[in-house]
Design an enzyme around this catalytic site. Structure first.
Site, PDB file in Angstrom:
ATOM      1  CD  GLU A 148      -1.206   0.383   3.711  1.00 50.44           C
ATOM      2  OE1 GLU A 148      -2.218   1.092   3.545  1.00 50.44           O
ATOM      3  OE2 GLU A 148      -0.931  -0.165   4.798  1.00 50.44           O
ATOM      4  CD  GLU A 247      -5.730   1.041   8.119  1.00 45.88           C
ATOM      5  OE1 GLU A 247      -4.872   0.195   8.444  1.00 45.88           O
ATOM      6  OE2 GLU A 247      -5.661   1.700   7.067  1.00 45.88           O
TER       7      GLU A 247
END
Length: 262
Positions: A148, A247
């Site tokens: 990511e 998240e």
């Protein structure tokens, strides 16, 4: 869309091992975690306690980070860190073992910050080796390594989807590993100035996972200005069929109240 609660950033008023049950009580059937141990190779008892917390709560573990160093102190992964490469490699079998026992197939490998005294080329060469090893470690259980972009860490070199794809393509070209995918954290992409709509249009069908938070502030959707619901709908329409990782940070009494309006 199915949602999975990141229990490393949400429900933090509770001890770590109580959070899967709290997620279940809030109506969720799936959770994900950053690396939940202090050491890259925890004790058998620590591993058993973590696994029991998941199974006793009757939730699925849908995502787990490989060991990433001391996150509160600013570490952002071991993949490209020469002095800690062996630590990362020792962690691979542990992480894959947890995944196999709990049915978790997605494993996030944080790339790591740039290190003083080490060239970027040396770090990137090492990262390619370690990502290949990670991919091979989880392949027998059908696992996927996630990579990511990250914001808020000035020395973390992967900031855009293109940055991540360049690394993934290099690993594939050099080692033939195909089970490494982009983790599309829409918050990080937006904060870093990437064209999120363009990324979704081009790559949604290839996303390994999606995580969300609003910006500014990294709060729950609705606390900032990002069109998160529209982005999620578009990703789904273009072929993304996976879960959505929650998240974000929140001070709300009910951290999931925004979903009631969906």
């Amino acid at each position: 869309m199915p949602y999975t609660v990141n229990c490393s950033i949400l429900l933090t008023e509770l001890p770590m091992l109580q959070r899967p049950a709290a997620a279940k009580a809030a109506g969720f059937d799936a959770v994900e975690f950053w690396w939940p141990f202090a050491a890259a190779v925890p004790t058998d008892t620590e591993i058993a306690d973590f696994e029991n917390a998941i199974t006793d709560a009757d939730v699925r573990l849908t995502g787990l980070n490989f060991a990433a160093g001391d996150m509160p102190a600013g570490d952002r992964g071991l993949v490209s860190w020469p002095a800690r490469s062996n630590e990362f490699r020792d962690n691979l079998a542990v992480t894959a073992g947890i995944g196999e026992r709990l049915g978790c197939l997605s494993f996030n490998a944080l790339y790591g910050n740039r290190i003083d005294g080490v060239t970027a080329e040396e770090q990137d060469d090492l990262a390619v080796e370690n990502l290949s090893l990670a991919a091979q470690a989880v392949a027998p259980i059908g696992g996927t390594v996630l990579l990511e972009p990250v914001s808020g860490a000035p020395r973390y070199p992967l900031r855009t989807a293109a940055d991540v794809l360049a690394v993934i393509n290099r690993v594939s070209a050099q080692s033939g590993d195909t089970n490494i995918k982009l983790l599309a954290d829409l918050y990080h992409l937006a904060v870093n100035g990437d064209d999120v709509e363009a990324v979704i249009a081009e790559l949604a069908h290839q996303f390994g996972h999606i995580q969300i938070a609003d910006a500014p502030g990294r709060g729950e959707p609705g606390t900032g200005t990002l069109p998160i619901r529209e982005w999620l709908a578009r990703s789904h329409d273009l072929g993304y069929q996976g879960a959505i990782g929650l998240e974000y940070k929140t001070a709300a009494a009910n951290p999931f109240a925004w979903l009631e309006a969906v």
